[in-house]
Design an enzyme around this catalytic site. Structure first.
Site, short mmCIF file in Angstrom:
data_model
loop_
_atom_site.label_atom_id
_atom_site.label_comp_id
_atom_site.label_asym_id
_atom_site.label_seq_id
_atom_site.Cartn_x
_atom_site.Cartn_y
_atom_site.Cartn_z
N TRP A 24 -4.81 -0.65 -26.39
CA TRP A 24 -4.77 0.71 -25.55
C TRP A 24 -6.02 0.93 -25.56
O TRP A 24 -6.82 1.32 -26.59
CB TRP A 24 -3.95 1.41 -26.61
CG TRP A 24 -3.65 2.88 -25.91
CD1 TRP A 24 -2.48 3.29 -25.19
CD2 TRP A 24 -4.46 4.18 -26.14
NE1 TRP A 24 -2.70 4.51 -24.93
CE2 TRP A 24 -3.77 4.99 -25.21
CE3 TRP A 24 -5.44 4.29 -26.91
CZ2 TRP A 24 -4.12 6.44 -25.42
CZ3 TRP A 24 -5.81 5.83 -26.89
CH2 TRP A 24 -5.18 6.58 -25.83
N ASN A 80 -7.67 -3.03 -34.38
CA ASN A 80 -6.85 -1.77 -34.13
C ASN A 80 -7.98 -0.68 -34.84
O ASN A 80 -8.11 -0.88 -35.69
CB ASN A 80 -5.34 -1.94 -34.58
CG ASN A 80 -4.74 -0.51 -34.35
OD1 ASN A 80 -5.31 0.42 -33.39
ND2 ASN A 80 -3.63 -0.16 -35.19
N GLY A 81 -8.35 0.09 -34.00
CA GLY A 81 -9.04 1.49 -34.29
C GLY A 81 -10.23 1.57 -33.53
O GLY A 81 -10.24 0.93 -32.62
N GLU A 138 9.31 21.16 -26.36
CA GLU A 138 9.71 19.77 -26.60
C GLU A 138 10.43 19.56 -25.40
O GLU A 138 10.20 18.26 -25.02
CB GLU A 138 10.65 19.88 -27.93
CG GLU A 138 11.26 18.43 -28.14
CD GLU A 138 10.13 17.37 -28.32
OE1 GLU A 138 10.49 16.16 -28.34
OE2 GLU A 138 8.97 17.58 -28.47
N LYS A 159 8.95 16.23 -23.35
CA LYS A 159 9.81 14.93 -23.03
C LYS A 159 9.38 14.64 -21.43
O LYS A 159 9.43 13.55 -20.98
CB LYS A 159 11.11 15.47 -23.39
CG LYS A 159 11.32 14.71 -25.06
CD LYS A 159 11.02 13.69 -25.41
CE LYS A 159 10.48 13.45 -26.80
NZ LYS A 159 9.34 13.95 -26.95
N GLU A 209 6.35 13.41 -20.34
CA GLU A 209 5.79 12.04 -21.14
C GLU A 209 6.66 10.98 -20.18
O GLU A 209 5.50 9.83 -20.19
CB GLU A 209 6.49 12.07 -22.61
CG GLU A 209 5.37 12.82 -23.65
CD GLU A 209 6.12 12.63 -24.96
OE1 GLU A 209 5.39 12.55 -25.88
OE2 GLU A 209 7.39 12.61 -25.03
#
Length: 627
Positions: free
Chosen positions: A74, A100-101, A500, A504, A507
């Protein structure tokens, strides 16, 4: 964010790596790659885009290597291009690393290594690591140790990271390290695994060992040895997961998200069974009906609660704030964890701090809790930190950081857009609020019993909503093929559900959507309304029912299409809305668990109708492990 998989053993590594990466796709990614050690060389294949692009590159190849690492990236540093995909290698292509990070000091390290003759081929922060390891091995002389070179290297890295390292010169070693980013080891018979998250391991083993911060491990065909970053051997033992491979399959559903929406009645049942004493009666004044197993000093002289969270967990925290204030009478603040870190509230005595994160690995939430822990440590007893975590993963970094956890019992959630974990977090807040209310005697025994009885009825009511409304919502979603904007309205305890619902939708369908308190429409957002903007309004009978209907009429006057989440037999609501999505009659205090289900289904079916990747929406990650 980013998925790491590693394997050393007797099987073909590439098959296990690909399958493991497939199980980690939910974490979000834009490129993928694997590296294996075969016949004294590193064989590295990378591809931009989804995993099937990598599989196409590997198709037809014969690679019997028994050691390898894989990664889904990502993008943080550098564009999502193949040359930035992991694994990354050193100049001589003898060492491969996945990470990762974020390495915060990579610029300084990069310049130092370039000055020493190392050649960089990417824009990433990760690439400094294989070069750094190669330089450390060079410094060791004639008989270098890969483990020692990795250990020396990680001590020079600043930031949050988890890494897996292989070398063409060490075909029987896989070295891994963790610092502020999750990494789990898996134990088989003569074979060993590593992964960013346990779903990648479940098909192969249930014996796992999460590494802790400042630990590295050497995996060989003979076993696993764990060390501190200082080089001290550590005695660690694996534990057994209570998961099974079926939990990470779709089981006949088109998408994981839909499967997880349908699992919500079972999640509520699991929470009821875990948290609530089925034998409690109102006559039992001395005991709480709730079993959270928190120490008495968490309740003692409690004056204030502060909650830190991000995303969907922040919305759950807003519902929690309402419950804690209205039922238990405790002033409660909800903060974005990412903001709280840099502008913390003034210290207050006798304060409970709650961190909410479904994964238990959300970097901002962990950092906010760590900061709160440290800044209270030097103060007097009444200011000492009382830290509580609410998570679906008690074995996570959150479990290591805080003394006590409320396990939400949702089971593994694969879809990036949270559904069942949100409902499970709400159940945790109901349990905490009712526990505190009983202990503080802020509500009567009769009301307490009514609320618990209402909670026990919710699973069947959720099943009714799913059975009666899903097909209708699927057909209704066809009306929004070209819609570009949505407004969601709610008041009181259902305002967070409006937020929310909007989250949703944006997203997974990429439609611009906003949630507002219904009473705020006339203070600006009403300017957005016209016939092309649907307005979804949550209108549940209770303290603000008439107010919400009045606010909806304001939208109707601007020609907006009104969609009502409301009980069927409310005539005034039926006269107000153009379309009703009926839900059962429930106590207003319990209504968020009922009203969120149609909003999840609406978002799902609009996105599915548009042919979008519902489970892995663009640019998003399930576990946000970077700041």
């Amino acid at each position: 964010m980013c998925g790491i998989v590693g394997y050393i053993g007797t099987q073909v590594a590439s098959d296990i790596l690909l399958e493991g990466l497939r199980k980690l796709e939910y974490r979000g990614y834009d490129s993928a790659g694997i590296a294996t050690v075969l016949e004294g060389e590193i064989h590295c294949v990378r591809a931009k885009g989804k995993l099937h692009n990598l599989e196409e590159k590997l198709a037809g190849e014969t690679n019997p290597a028994r050691l390898g690492i894989g990664h889904t990236r990502w993008a943080t540093h550098g564009k999502p291009e193949e040359y930035n995909a992991h694994p990354h290698m050193d100049t001589k292509r003898r060492i491969a690393v996945v990470q990762n990070g974020i390495i915060e000091n990579y610029r300084e390290l990069r310049e130092e290594l370039k000055a020493l003759g190392h050649e960089f081929r990417s824009d990433t922060d990760t690439e400094v690591i294989p070069h750094l390891i190669a330089e450390e091995m060079k410094q060791q002389g004639a008989d270098p140790s890969l483990l020692e070179a990795v250990r020396q290297s990680v001590n020079k890295l600043h930031g949050a990271f988890a890494i897996a390292v292989i070398s063409a010169d060490y075909p029987d070693e896989l070295i891994v390290a963790r610092q502020q980013a999750p990494l789990v080891l898996g134990f088989g018979q003569g074979e060993f695994y590593c992964a960013s998250d346990t779903p990648a391991l479940v098909p192969y083993t249930r014996a796992v060992l999460p590494l802790e911060n400042g630990e590295l491990a050497q995996l060989t065909p003979l076993g696993v040895e764990v060390y501190s970053f200082e080089g001290q051997p550590l005695k660690k033992a694996p534990r057994t997961l209570n998961w099974n491979p079926v939990m990470v399959e779709k089981q006949g559903f088109k998408h994981f998200m839909l499967k997880e929406i349908y699992e919500q009645p079972g999640v509520v049942r699991a929470c009821l069974e875990a948290y609530f004493d089925s034998e409690w009666t109102p006559a039992d004044h001395l005991h709480s009906p709730v079993r959270l197993n928190l120490p008495e000093d968490y309740y003692s002289h409690l004056q204030q609660i502060q909650i830190v969270a991000c995303g969907t967990s922040w919305h759950a925290a807003l519902v929690g704030k309402y419950l804690l204030e209205q039922l238990a009478g405790i002033p409660t603040q909800v903060q974005y964890a990412s903001e709280f870190r840099y502008a913390p509230t003034p210290l207050t005595p006798h304060t409970l701090t709650i961190g909410v994160t479904q994964s238990g690995e959300t970097a901002d939430t962990l950092a906010a809790l760590e900061m709160e822990k440290q800044r209270r440590a030097m103060h007097s007893e009444e200011f000492q930190a009382r830290l509580l975590g609410i998570t679906n993963r008690p074995e996570s970094s959150l479990g290591d950081l805080v003394s006590h956890i409320i396990d939400t019992h949702a089971g593994i959630e694969i879809g990036v857009a949270a559904t069942k974990t949100f409902v499970a977090q709400l159940m945790a807040f109901y349990a905490l609020a009712l526990d505190l209310a009983q202990r503080r005697q802020t509500i009567g025994a009769g009301q307490l019993q009514d609320l618990i009885t209402g909670l026990r009825q919710l699973p069947a009511q959720l099943e009714t909503v799913l059975e009666s409304q899903e097909r209708y919502i699927e057909e209704f979603a066809h009306n929004f093929a070209e819609t570009q904007d949505f407004i969601f309205l709610g008041r009181g305890i259902n305002f967070p559900i409006a937020l929310e619902g909007a989250l949703k939708l944006k997203e997974i369908s990429y439609i611009h959507a906003e949630g507002y308190p219904a009473g705020e429409m006339k203070h600006g957002p009403i300017a957005l309304l016209d016939a092309k903007v649907p307005v979804v309004t949550i209108a549940m009978p209770g303290t603000v029912f008439e107010k919400v209907l009045s606010n909806a009429q304001e939208a109707r006057a601007r020609d907006a299409q009104l969609i009502g989440i409301t009980p069927m037999d409310e005539q005034e609501a039926e006269d107000t809305f153009d379309t009703l999505i009926p839900v059962p009659h429930v106590d207003e205090m319990l209504s968020p668990i009922v009203t969120v289900i149609p909003l999840q289904l609406l978002a799902y079916h609009i996105a599915a109708r548009r042919g979008l990747d519902v489970d892995q929406p663009r640019n998003l990650a399930k576990s946000v492990t970077v700041e």
